[in-house]
Design a protein around this motif. Structure first.
Motif, mmCIF file in Angstrom:
data_model
loop_
_atom_site.group_PDB
_atom_site.id
_atom_site.type_symbol
_atom_site.label_atom_id
_atom_site.label_comp_id
_atom_site.label_asym_id
_atom_site.label_seq_id
_atom_site.Cartn_x
_atom_site.Cartn_y
_atom_site.Cartn_z
ATOM 1 N N LEU A 96 0.643 -0.869 -0.317
ATOM 2 C CA LEU A 96 0.051 -0.367 -0.300
ATOM 3 C C LEU A 96 1.109 1.577 0.022
ATOM 4 O O LEU A 96 0.785 2.821 -0.621
ATOM 5 C CB LEU A 96 -0.925 0.226 1.414
ATOM 6 N N LEU A 97 1.929 1.544 0.799
ATOM 7 C CA LEU A 97 2.701 2.442 0.968
ATOM 8 C C LEU A 97 3.974 2.654 -0.816
ATOM 9 O O LEU A 97 3.719 3.866 -0.703
ATOM 10 C CB LEU A 97 3.894 1.729 1.886
ATOM 11 N N LEU A 98 4.075 1.674 -0.776
ATOM 12 C CA LEU A 98 4.943 1.704 -2.914
ATOM 13 C C LEU A 98 3.806 2.138 -3.880
ATOM 14 O O LEU A 98 3.861 2.586 -4.433
ATOM 15 C CB LEU A 98 5.323 0.271 -2.573
ATOM 16 N N LEU A 99 2.459 1.795 -3.200
ATOM 17 C CA LEU A 99 1.251 1.982 -4.761
ATOM 18 C C LEU A 99 0.722 3.937 -4.030
ATOM 19 O O LEU A 99 0.570 3.825 -4.592
ATOM 20 C CB LEU A 99 0.013 1.430 -4.160
ATOM 21 N N GLY A 100 1.069 4.382 -2.740
ATOM 22 C CA GLY A 100 0.534 5.180 -2.516
ATOM 23 C C GLY A 100 1.814 6.215 -3.286
ATOM 24 O O GLY A 100 1.136 7.776 -3.975
ATOM 25 N N LYS A 101 3.116 6.028 -2.938
ATOM 26 C CA LYS A 101 4.543 7.018 -3.729
ATOM 27 C C LYS A 101 4.204 6.972 -4.791
ATOM 28 O O LYS A 101 4.282 7.454 -5.869
ATOM 29 C CB LYS A 101 5.620 5.650 -2.497
ATOM 30 N N LEU A 102 3.873 5.565 -5.733
ATOM 31 C CA LEU A 102 3.769 5.496 -7.643
ATOM 32 C C LEU A 102 2.287 6.433 -7.571
ATOM 33 O O LEU A 102 2.620 6.252 -8.829
ATOM 34 C CB LEU A 102 3.777 4.437 -7.741
ATOM 35 N N GLY A 103 2.014 6.774 -6.583
ATOM 36 C CA GLY A 103 0.308 7.941 -7.300
ATOM 37 C C GLY A 103 -0.754 7.191 -7.871
ATOM 38 O O GLY A 103 -1.687 7.707 -8.260
ATOM 39 N N PHE A 104 -0.800 5.815 -7.322
ATOM 40 C CA PHE A 104 -1.581 4.827 -8.273
ATOM 41 C C PHE A 104 -2.864 5.568 -7.505
ATOM 42 O O PHE A 104 -4.073 5.841 -7.948
ATOM 43 C CB PHE A 104 -1.429 3.835 -7.304
ATOM 44 N N PHE A 105 -3.191 5.931 -6.108
ATOM 45 C CA PHE A 105 -4.646 6.305 -5.441
ATOM 46 C C PHE A 105 -4.665 8.018 -6.327
ATOM 47 O O PHE A 105 -6.003 7.607 -5.991
ATOM 48 C CB PHE A 105 -4.192 6.002 -3.572
#
Length: 160
Positions: free
Chosen positions: A18-27
């Protein structure tokens, strides 16, 4: 103890994902595109609750308004917010749709509800027409000229 550490390990991996997806801008991308669901879901739930006979017909007014606005906002998310320059009469149309739904499904509704819905619907249609004419006026004129030319070419010739 081994079972407990296994569950905590899966939880930590999920948190890291979840943290990586957030950092990549997914959310950010997901929320910036699907935010009209905040309006669409309550609008549809008002309709569902009314048709399940859980709520009175009055909830159809905000249900129609929220659903119409959510559809407009999804359209703007897909095709760009510049399209709001000709979609703005949809705000009036949303109220007309909500009032008309209430009149349609509430047996005891006043005739004034229908009149209000029709007046707002006509105003919205006039504004949509004027807005499209302003934005697409040259195309409308060109289309009228082409149709007039085709009528003149293919009409029955009268002998004078």
């Amino acid at each position: 103890m081994a079972r407990n550490s296994y569950s905590i390990g899966i939880l930590l991996i999920g948190l890291a994902a979840l943290l990586l997806l957030g950092k990549l801008g997914f959310f950010h991308v997901l929320l910036s595109f699907f935010w009209p669901l905040v309006l669409l879901i309550p609008g549809l739930l008002f309709h569902v609750f009314f048709f399940n006979r859980s709520l009175p017909a009055g909830v159809l007014v905000p249900g129609g308004i929220l659903t119409t606005y959510a559809i407009m906002f999804f359209y703007c998310n897909i095709f760009g917010w510049g399209s709001m320059s000709y979609l703005w009469p949809g705000f009036i149309l949303g109220v007309a749709i909500g009032l008309y739904e209430m009149h349609l499904f509430d047996r005891g509704s006043d005739r004034g509800v229908l009149i209000g819905a029709m007046v707002l619907g006509i105003i919205s249609a006039v504004f949509f027409g004027l807005t499209l004419l302003i934005h697409l006026g040259i195309y409308v004129i060109a289309l009228i000229l082409v149709v007039a030319g085709l009528v003149m070419i293919f009409r029955k010739r009268n002998v004078w």
